[in-house]
Design an enzyme around this catalytic site. Structure first.
Site, PDB file in Angstrom:
ATOM      1  N   SER A 158       0.842  -1.198   0.000  1.00 56.36           N
ATOM      2  CA  SER A 158       0.000   0.000   0.000  1.00 56.36           C
ATOM      3  C   SER A 158       0.884   1.258   0.000  1.00 56.36           C
ATOM      4  O   SER A 158       1.685   1.434  -0.907  1.00 56.36           O
ATOM      5  CB  SER A 158      -0.967  -0.046   1.185  1.00 56.36           C
ATOM      6  OG  SER A 158      -1.965   0.936   1.067  1.00 56.36           O
ATOM      7  N   ASP A 255      -9.314  -4.603  -5.565  1.00 56.70           N
ATOM      8  CA  ASP A 255      -8.823  -3.631  -4.588  1.00 56.70           C
ATOM      9  C   ASP A 255      -9.728  -2.406  -4.578  1.00 56.70           C
ATOM     10  O   ASP A 255      -9.841  -1.705  -5.585  1.00 56.70           O
ATOM     11  CB  ASP A 255      -7.391  -3.228  -4.947  1.00 56.70           C
ATOM     12  CG  ASP A 255      -6.699  -2.417  -3.855  1.00 56.70           C
ATOM     13  OD1 ASP A 255      -7.379  -1.666  -3.133  1.00 56.70           O
ATOM     14  OD2 ASP A 255      -5.463  -2.531  -3.735  1.00 56.70           O
ATOM     15  N   HIS A 287      -7.676  -5.099  -0.906  1.00 58.08           N
ATOM     16  CA  HIS A 287      -6.528  -4.294  -0.499  1.00 58.08           C
ATOM     17  C   HIS A 287      -5.874  -4.981   0.693  1.00 58.08           C
ATOM     18  O   HIS A 287      -6.180  -4.704   1.853  1.00 58.08           O
ATOM     19  CB  HIS A 287      -6.982  -2.880  -0.139  1.00 58.08           C
ATOM     20  CG  HIS A 287      -5.870  -1.891  -0.033  1.00 58.08           C
ATOM     21  ND1 HIS A 287      -5.155  -1.445  -1.128  1.00 58.08           N
ATOM     22  CD2 HIS A 287      -5.329  -1.252   1.041  1.00 58.08           C
ATOM     23  CE1 HIS A 287      -4.251  -0.576  -0.738  1.00 58.08           C
ATOM     24  NE2 HIS A 287      -4.321  -0.444   0.585  1.00 58.08           N
TER      25      HIS A 287
END
Length: 310
Positions: A158, A255, A287
């Site tokens: 991320s 995601d 995610h």
């Protein structure tokens, strides 16, 4: 031209004081001499990785920025994986260290899990400056910690994937560091990191990232579309060149936070520039989640690192 160069270890408080004292004596006796991990943190019959926690690698305006260093279980010099945590650049810390949870120290890698300034403390480029400072710090102590200075990989998820990618596309450059040669990395593993902030906030279904309160806007110090130059400056894709280290990119097709296209954009840009990049999409993955911690995917990552750090 570019230079081609978490799980915390915890012990009870009384024991920690004793270990600190033993470590200080050992360091004083061997100052300047190459050494392995200090005796105070050697393995003691447990399966958990051994290491040193809360090493101060940088101090900014009186604030100490720290890393944890965990050692490969086998003796000798080993390559280093530097883990950069996620959290939208505004939360999280080094304790959430995926490589140690995946037990890669048993596969012949040292692992450094690093903190960096969050966006509530400082805006871009503070975060990538800290990441590069950690790389320089660790390379400067390679002999002491049995690190191979020519085999450094960086891995993040991320926001940490974004910083890992940014460290990769600026590897060997004078951007964000005063020591470009020492801040290089030889491989990048990017798990679902943003790579082009302007494209991200304009992707259908993700336009909420244009909000002044979005993680990207907080990183830049203002709304992304109102600050296009800052957005470009913070985007890894801006700096792609043929000299970039090899990339291994992983992204979930479902995601909801970072568009899956962000990973294909940088893959395509790297390949078009003549650099090496491979992208794996995990069908239906979001995610993060357990899909990113499977033995099969871990084996793929470690095979990539073995090939690139050989």
């Amino acid at each position: 031209m570019k230079n081609p160069w978490g799980t915390r270890l915890t012990v009870p408080g009384t024991l920690m004081l004793a270990l600190v004292g033993m470590l200080a004596v050992a360091q004083a006796a061997t100052a300047g001499a190459p050494a392995g991990p200090p005796a105070a943190v050697q393995a003691s019959g447990t399966a958990a990785p051994t290491g040193i926690t809360n090493i101060v690698y940088k101090t900014v305006a009186g604030t100490q920025i720290k890393l944890d260093l965990f050692f490969a279980s086998a003796p000798g010099v080993h390559p280093l994986i530097i883990w950069v945590h996620g959290g939208g650049w505004q939360s999280g810390d080094k304790s959430n260290c995926l490589p140690t949870r995946l037990n890669v120290t048993s596969r012949g890698y040292h692992v450094a899990c690093i903190d960096y300034r969050l966006s509530g403390q400082a805006i871009h480029p503070a975060q990538i400056e800290d990441v590069k400072s950690a790389i320089v710090f660790l390379r400067g102590r390679a002999a002491q910690y049995r690190l191979d200075p020519q085999r450094f990989a960086i891995w993040g998820s991320s926001a940490g994937g974004h910083l890992a990618a940014l460290a990769g596309t600026t590897s060997g450059d004078r951007l964000f560091t005063t020591n470009p040669a020492a801040s290089t990395v030889q491989a990048v593993v990017d798990y679902y990191g943003p790579t082009d902030l302007l494209a991200l906030v304009q992707t259908p279904g993700y336009t909420s990232h244009q909000s002044p309160d979005s993680a990207e806007s907080r990183l830049l110090g203002g709304p992304v579309l109102d600050n296009p130059q800052a957005a470009d400056a913070a985007s890894p894709i801006t700096y792609v060149s043929p000299a970039d280290p090899p990339f291994f990119i992983v992204h979930g097709t479902a995601d909801p936070v970072v568009p899956p296209q962000q990973s294909s954009l940088i893959r395509d840009a790297l390949q078009a520039a003549g650099a090496t990049a491979q992208l794996t999409y995990l069908t239906g993955a979001g995610h993060g989640g357990p899909e990113f911690s499977t033995p099969a995917l871990t084996d793929q990552v470690l095979l990539f690192l073995q090939q690139q750090l050989a």
